[in-house]
Design an enzyme around this catalytic site. Structure first.
Site, short mmCIF file in Angstrom:
data_model
loop_
_atom_site.label_atom_id
_atom_site.label_comp_id
_atom_site.label_asym_id
_atom_site.label_seq_id
_atom_site.Cartn_x
_atom_site.Cartn_y
_atom_site.Cartn_z
N CYS A 286 0.81 -1.23 0.00
CA CYS A 286 0.00 0.00 0.00
C CYS A 286 0.83 1.28 0.00
O CYS A 286 0.28 2.36 -0.13
CB CYS A 286 -0.95 -0.01 1.19
SG CYS A 286 -1.71 -1.61 1.43
N HIS B 196 -3.93 8.06 5.65
CA HIS B 196 -4.01 6.72 5.05
C HIS B 196 -5.44 6.20 5.31
O HIS B 196 -6.06 5.66 4.42
CB HIS B 196 -2.94 5.82 5.66
CG HIS B 196 -2.85 4.47 5.04
ND1 HIS B 196 -2.64 4.29 3.69
CD2 HIS B 196 -2.93 3.22 5.57
CE1 HIS B 196 -2.60 3.00 3.43
NE2 HIS B 196 -2.78 2.32 4.54
N GLU C 155 -2.88 5.46 13.39
CA GLU C 155 -2.51 6.66 12.61
C GLU C 155 -2.82 7.92 13.41
O GLU C 155 -2.03 8.87 13.43
CB GLU C 155 -3.26 6.67 11.27
CG GLU C 155 -2.83 7.84 10.40
CD GLU C 155 -3.39 7.78 8.97
OE1 GLU C 155 -4.25 6.92 8.70
OE2 GLU C 155 -2.94 8.59 8.14
N LYS D 250 -10.34 7.41 1.31
CA LYS D 250 -10.77 6.01 1.15
C LYS D 250 -12.23 5.81 1.55
O LYS D 250 -12.85 4.83 1.15
CB LYS D 250 -9.87 5.08 1.96
CG LYS D 250 -8.45 4.96 1.40
CD LYS D 250 -7.63 3.94 2.16
CE LYS D 250 -6.21 3.80 1.63
NZ LYS D 250 -5.31 4.89 2.07
N HIS E 260 -9.74 1.56 -1.13
CA HIS E 260 -8.29 1.40 -1.01
C HIS E 260 -7.72 0.89 -2.32
O HIS E 260 -8.02 -0.22 -2.74
CB HIS E 260 -8.00 0.42 0.14
CG HIS E 260 -6.57 0.41 0.58
ND1 HIS E 260 -5.55 1.00 -0.13
CD2 HIS E 260 -5.98 -0.12 1.69
CE1 HIS E 260 -4.41 0.82 0.51
NE2 HIS E 260 -4.64 0.14 1.62
N PHE F 255 1.23 -3.15 4.24
CA PHE F 255 1.55 -4.49 4.71
C PHE F 255 3.04 -4.73 4.51
O PHE F 255 3.57 -4.46 3.43
CB PHE F 255 0.77 -5.55 3.92
CG PHE F 255 -0.65 -5.75 4.39
CD1 PHE F 255 -1.15 -5.06 5.48
CD2 PHE F 255 -1.48 -6.64 3.74
CE1 PHE F 255 -2.45 -5.24 5.91
CE2 PHE F 255 -2.79 -6.84 4.16
CZ PHE F 255 -3.28 -6.14 5.25
#
Lengths: 106, 432
Positions: B185, B325, B336, B357, B362, B421
């Site tokens: 990502c 994010h 976050e 998002k 995403h 990830f």
């Protein structure tokens, strides 16, 4: 039963689709690399399209010997072989694979 | 060498359609791009909605300038060529006449490119073909041979991760560098950050950079479903993506490609180009912790944000807005939020934060780039897009997330966060 007349239209479509050119630019005597600007991977694409359409697998040794016969040259490398290819060579090979008796008289 | 770097072109193919106009209009209106899966039968799967790009492969192909390339491009690749063409056109640069060894390409992409075409050797049509041929008792040897003989010979060239970068390099005659970053990502955020440094430090004058991904296919949906990271709110899919909400249950899969033209400020000014924004800071770290868990103290994210803000030469409290994010997973949003509070202190409560998002899902490897495009458009329009579907704030998520509707604001510096990830963190700062 396949004849040159039944093979050419679908073959022309396969070549034109692969190279993204109009079908009428694909002539029987067009050289694939020099005239139609095919690159190596286009030949793989065309070959796969033919195999799927006509239901046989290409045999490299057969293609080589056929080209040597028709061009009366010995073909040393794969690159040299692919440079010689015209649409008609593919047509002849399809005819040979799908209708060997007709090919013998052709 | 420390040169200023400017953004002179933006292009996107987003879940809202082709081009930045419809993209920005939709963000500003707080629209959701969520729609039910219709391109395959997902009725027995746990997740039956997504935010795909609403164009078929054929429709995408018809928009390509170089149509022969289409047979070598995945959906992500086709969308990339369209988005890059939009960015290149906006920049006004005459690519064929640039110095090719001062022009580069930097792309964020995923590794599994072939699955997005439904052409993978073991897709449903291959399975049907084998079953129809009575292959129920097929030996493994026969099975492998059948797969090989029925797989298109160019498939491997579509699947290589650097396929998009290679096609862009050929199309735009970019010979300085053609690089691909694949870090889940964070891929496209990092790709842009590395492109920024190539120009800043004098190695290139122009970079075409961004990224793309297409996980909106049976394999992609299965993979993310297995990991348990997708929202399962099938009955209310338009409100499923709800970052920072108490009742969030995962992210919505998105799809798209976004590209930028980056240029040295001096190069742009010399030719009289239009500057859309300055790219001023980039921070990049790794958590070195666990593959998908984030450390509780968010030390990797904190360090990346600090690096980006430091490089931009601003105090953290001078950020005007943070494009988060904000995935909507249980773990990301409070972590976050915590990271932002660690860097910003009391100012965290005064600086608006929002998650795109919530609207378009995403985009995985393409996420950082599309969210940077949203940030550039925010800066140009002086508007903050909202976090939609934020109905009941989580108690651990207590910042100003700009809920429901867009907001006019005076924007000078925007931070865009991406975390991935594997534990990568990538943060970018843009400025007026």
């Amino acid at each position: 039963m396949h004849t040159p007349e039944t093979i050419f239209p679908p073959l022309r479509t396969i070549v034109a689709m692969s190279l993204q050119i109009p079908e009428d630019e694909v002539k029987s005597n067009s050289n694939l690399k020099d005239e139609l600007d095919a690159e190596s991977i286009d030949l793989l694409d065309i070959r796969f399209g033919i195999e799927q359409e006509f239901g046989f697998k290409f045999d490299d040794a057969e293609i080589k010997s056929m080209l040597e016969k028709v061009t009366k040259n010995s073909v040393e490398t794969a690159a040299a072989l692919s440079r010689l290819l015209t649409v008609k060579h593919f047509l002849d090979y399809i005819l040979y694979k799908t209708n060997p008796e007709y090919y013998a008289d052709y | 060498m420390n040169r200023k770097v400017v953004i002179t072109g933006v292009g996107t193919v987003s879940p809202f359609g082709v081009g930045k106009e419809i993209f920005w209009e939709s963000l500003r209106a707080g629209k959701s791009a969520a729609r039910p899966i219709e391109s395959f039968d997902a009725s027995a799967l746990p997740v039956r909605f997504w935010a795909n790009v609403p164009l078929t492969d054929r429709e995408l192909q018809s928009k390509l300038n170089h149509r022969k390339a289409a047979k070598l491009l995945t959906r992500a690749g086709k969308m990339s060529m369209i988005a890059a063409a939009e960015a290149a056109a906006q920049s006004g640069l005459d690519f064929p006449n640039l110095n090719p060894f001062r022009t580069g390409v930097s792309v964020g992409a995923s590794g599994g490119g072939a699955n997005d075409l439904g052409e993978a050797p073991l897709d449903y049509s291959s399975f049907r073909r084998m079953a129809a041929a009575g292959y129920a008792d097929l030996s493994e040897a026969e099975f492998r041979k059948t797969v090989l003989e029925n797989t298109h010979p160019l498939l491997p060239l579509k699947s290589i991760p650097n396929s998009i970068a290679a096609h862009l390099s050929i199309t735009y005659r970019a010979q300085a560098v053609s690089q691909t970053i694949t870090t889940a990502c964070t891929s496209s955020s990092q790709a842009v950050g590395e492109a920024f440094h190539k120009i800043k430090h004098g190695l290139c004058d122009v970079m075409l950079t961004g990224g793309a991904d297409s996980v909106t296919n049976p394999d992609g949906m299965s993979a993310f479903s297995l990991l348990g990271v997708l929202s399962k709110r099938n009955d209310d899919y338009q409100t499923a993506s709800r970052p920072f909400d108490r009742d969030r249950d995962g992210f919505m899969a998105g799809e798209g490609a976004t590209f930028f033209v980056l240029e040295a400020e001096e190069h742009c000014k010399k030719r009289g180009g239009e500057i859309l924004a300055y790219l001023t800071g980039y921070g990049c770290t790794a958590d070195a912790y666990r593959i998908t868990d984030e450390p509780e103290d968010a030390n990797g994210a904190v360090a990346a944000i600090k690096q980006a803000v430091t490089e931009a030469e601003i105090a953290p409290e001078n950020l005007s807005y943070i494009n988060a994010h904000g995935t909507g997973t249980r773990m990301n949003d409070p972590t976050e939020t915590y990271a932002l509070k660690q860097v910003l202190g009391a100012a965290a409560y005064k600086i608006p934060v929002s998650s795109n998002k919530s609207m378009f899902g995403h985009l995985v490897a393409g996420a950082g780039a599309i969210e940077l495009a949203a940030s550039v458009l925010s800066l140009q329009n002086q508007v903050i897009p909202p976090t939609i579907n934020l109905q009941n704030p989580d108690e651990k998520c207590d910042l100003d997330y700009v809920p429901h509707t867009a907001r006019d604001a005076k924007l000078r510096h925007i931070l865009s966060n991406s975390f991935g990830f594997g534990g990568q963190n990538s943060c970018l700062v843009i400025s007026v």
